[in-house]
Design a protein around this motif. Structure first.
Motif, short mmCIF file in Angstrom:
data_model
loop_
_atom_site.label_atom_id
_atom_site.label_comp_id
_atom_site.label_asym_id
_atom_site.label_seq_id
_atom_site.Cartn_x
_atom_site.Cartn_y
_atom_site.Cartn_z
N ARG A 2 0.83 -1.21 0.00
CA ARG A 2 0.00 0.00 0.00
C ARG A 2 0.86 1.25 0.00
N GLY A 3 1.98 1.23 0.80
CA GLY A 3 2.88 2.39 0.84
C GLY A 3 3.53 2.62 -0.51
N ALA A 4 3.90 1.53 -1.19
CA ALA A 4 4.52 1.67 -2.52
C ALA A 4 3.54 2.29 -3.49
N ARG A 5 2.26 1.86 -3.41
CA ARG A 5 1.26 2.44 -4.31
C ARG A 5 1.09 3.93 -4.06
N ARG A 6 1.11 4.31 -2.77
CA ARG A 6 1.00 5.74 -2.46
C ARG A 6 2.15 6.52 -3.07
N ARG A 7 3.36 5.97 -3.00
CA ARG A 7 4.52 6.67 -3.54
C ARG A 7 4.44 6.79 -5.06
N VAL A 8 4.05 5.68 -5.72
CA VAL A 8 3.87 5.75 -7.18
C VAL A 8 2.80 6.78 -7.52
N GLY A 9 1.73 6.83 -6.72
CA GLY A 9 0.68 7.81 -6.96
C GLY A 9 1.18 9.23 -6.84
N ARG A 10 2.06 9.48 -5.85
CA ARG A 10 2.60 10.83 -5.69
C ARG A 10 3.45 11.22 -6.89
N VAL A 11 4.29 10.28 -7.37
CA VAL A 11 5.12 10.58 -8.54
C VAL A 11 4.24 10.89 -9.75
N SER A 245 25.69 9.14 9.05
CA SER A 245 24.95 10.01 9.97
C SER A 245 23.51 9.54 10.18
N GLY A 246 23.31 8.22 10.20
CA GLY A 246 21.99 7.67 10.47
C GLY A 246 20.97 7.91 9.39
N GLN A 247 21.41 8.15 8.14
CA GLN A 247 20.47 8.48 7.06
C GLN A 247 20.54 7.48 5.91
N ASP A 248 20.78 6.21 6.19
CA ASP A 248 20.84 5.21 5.13
C ASP A 248 19.46 5.07 4.48
N GLN A 249 19.36 5.49 3.23
CA GLN A 249 18.05 5.50 2.58
C GLN A 249 18.20 5.67 1.08
N THR A 250 17.29 5.05 0.34
CA THR A 250 17.18 5.26 -1.10
C THR A 250 16.05 6.24 -1.36
N ARG A 251 16.27 7.19 -2.27
CA ARG A 251 15.27 8.20 -2.56
C ARG A 251 15.07 8.34 -4.06
N LEU A 252 13.86 8.76 -4.43
CA LEU A 252 13.51 9.02 -5.82
C LEU A 252 12.94 10.42 -5.92
N SER A 253 13.46 11.22 -6.86
CA SER A 253 13.03 12.62 -6.99
C SER A 253 12.59 12.91 -8.42
N LEU A 269 9.47 16.84 -6.10
CA LEU A 269 8.90 15.86 -5.18
C LEU A 269 9.93 14.77 -4.94
N THR A 270 10.22 14.49 -3.66
CA THR A 270 11.17 13.45 -3.29
C THR A 270 10.47 12.43 -2.41
N LEU A 271 10.65 11.15 -2.73
CA LEU A 271 10.08 10.06 -1.95
C LEU A 271 11.21 9.24 -1.35
N GLY A 272 11.07 8.87 -0.08
CA GLY A 272 12.09 8.11 0.60
C GLY A 272 11.62 6.70 0.91
N GLN A 273 12.53 5.75 0.81
CA GLN A 273 12.22 4.36 1.14
C GLN A 273 12.22 4.18 2.65
N LEU A 280 12.99 8.44 9.11
CA LEU A 280 13.60 8.88 7.86
C LEU A 280 12.57 9.63 7.01
N LEU A 281 13.06 10.25 5.95
CA LEU A 281 12.18 11.01 5.06
C LEU A 281 11.16 10.09 4.39
N ASP A 282 9.88 10.46 4.51
CA ASP A 282 8.82 9.78 3.77
C ASP A 282 8.58 10.48 2.45
N HIS A 283 8.38 11.79 2.48
CA HIS A 283 8.25 12.56 1.25
C HIS A 283 8.55 14.03 1.53
N ARG A 284 8.99 14.71 0.50
CA ARG A 284 9.26 16.15 0.60
C ARG A 284 8.82 16.82 -0.70
N LEU A 285 8.22 17.99 -0.55
CA LEU A 285 7.78 18.78 -1.70
C LEU A 285 8.38 20.17 -1.57
#
Length: 365
Positions: A2-11, A245-253, A269-273, A280-285
């Motif tokens: 469900r979270g992946a679908r939300r991220r695809v929807g945001r993109v 620095s505690g920020q291990d994450q993959t992001r898509l912008s 728009l940036t989405l974080g895994q 960690l970052l969930d999303h940023r606009l």
């Protein structure tokens, strides 16, 4: 899932928003009474002040094709083409650009020492108060910065860019300092037409009295530059991996930079895994506009981001951080930016509001 679908929807949502904005503004432009030449002159001026260099080059090329590029613009266009390796004619890698800047800096910093931003908060009826020694210290910071960049072309339109920067600041009121440093290497590649591929690696280090750390980022981005009758646009899709620095994450912008007849706009728009157990970052606009007052650019920028995951005192953690800033050029080589950052969190210790102020007397273009 469900979270992946939300991220695809945001993109997809942002992609539709960008496309709709381009179409809507293109349609509205048909009704503008001002002449096309005047609009092109405005876009040229805005591109000098606010556009990324590839988008600026596209606008110059558009003006050249229309026979409306002044001699100064033609010189700038040629300089941009040299800097981007388009005049490289083969042979060993060649230096095509080199810049260096040493400049003073004056800023208002709400957390000079890297301390706790919230002095006290209430949780389940209990009052928590930070010890004086770990509280954030705010005040004016004076100092200086140094930055440099070199570019070596190895094929036509393909180059390696090396960049480094460092900034040192000192607070006379608190008698403490701060420092930041950054190095990066990028492979910038012209593919065909106005399509580009960028591969970058960056390392950043910061030092504060109570905190220090190093962060790394590797990224790959596809860039497409488009031109319409009364506007031009640069679109980018970028995947990045952050670590340290505690920020291990993959992001898509997904981002868009545009220049219209009266203003320039930016949106990203940036989405974080997500990662279990970590905030960690969930999303940023991010978004903003730049317009001209006379020959002076003025920019208004807005941002909002949500960080979530992990827990604080047993409560699931979710932070929403919003910001607004206004900046302008005081004179050539000098700019000022003032802004406000507001954070609201399920962790009371992360609730805060900060005012920021930066005066830059020079900058690396």
């Amino acid at each position: 899932m469900r979270g992946a679908r939300r991220r695809v929807g945001r993109v997809l949502g942002l992609a539709c928003l960008i496309a709709a904005t381009v179409c809507a503004n293109g349609a509205a432009a048909q009704g503008i009474a001002a002449s096309g030449a005047a609009g092109l002159a405005d876009r040229l001026q805005l591109s000098e002040a606010a556009a990324p260099e590839r988008l600026r080059l596209r606008i110059h090329a558009q003006a050249l094709a229309a026979g409306a590029l002044p001699p100064r613009g033609l010189a700038r266009m040629r300089a941009d083409m040299v800097r981007q390796g388009h005049y490289f004619d083969g042979g060993p890698p060649a230096l095509v650009a080199r810049d260096a800047v040493v400049a003073p800096m004056l800023a208002w910093d709400g957390n000079i020492n890297g301390g706790v931003l919230q002095d006290r908060f209430v949780f389940n009826g209990l009052i928590f108060e930070a010890a004086p020694g770990v509280r954030a210290k705010a005040g004016l910071v004076a100092g200086g910065s140094v930055a440099g960049v070199t570019r070596h072309a190895w094929q036509t339109g393909r180059l390696i860019e090396l960049r480094g920067a460092a900034e040192l600041g000192w607070s006379p009121e608190h008698r403490i300092g701060r420092a930041d440093a950054l190095v990066s290497a990028c492979s910038q590649n012209h593919l065909r037409g106005w399509t580009f591929l960028d591969l970058c690696g960056t390392a950043a280090r910061y030092w504060r009295e109570l905190d220090q750390g190093t962060a790394y980022q590797r990224s790959a981005g596809i860039v497409q530059v488009l031109a319409a009758e009364r506007s031009a646009h640069q679109l980018e899709l970028r995947a990045s991996r952050l670590s340290g620095s505690g920020q291990d994450q993959t992001r898509l912008s997904l981002s868009s930079d545009s220049v219209w007849s009266r203003l320039a706009s930016r949106a990203e728009l940036t989405l974080g895994q997500p990662r279990e157990g970590a905030t960690l970052l969930d999303h940023r606009l991010d978004g903003g506009i730049t317009w001209l007052m006379g020959d002076r650019p003025v920019s208004l920028d807005l941002s909002t981001q949500v960080l979530q995951g992990g827990a604080f005192l047993g409560v699931p953690r979710r932070d929403r951080v919003s910001g607004v800033s206004l900046s302008t050029r005081l004179r050539p080589g000098a700019s000022i930016r003032v802004g406000v950052i507001d954070s609201r969190s399920t962790a009371g210790i992360a609730n805060y509001r900060q005012v920021t102020l930066d005066l830059r007397l020079d900058r690396l273009r």
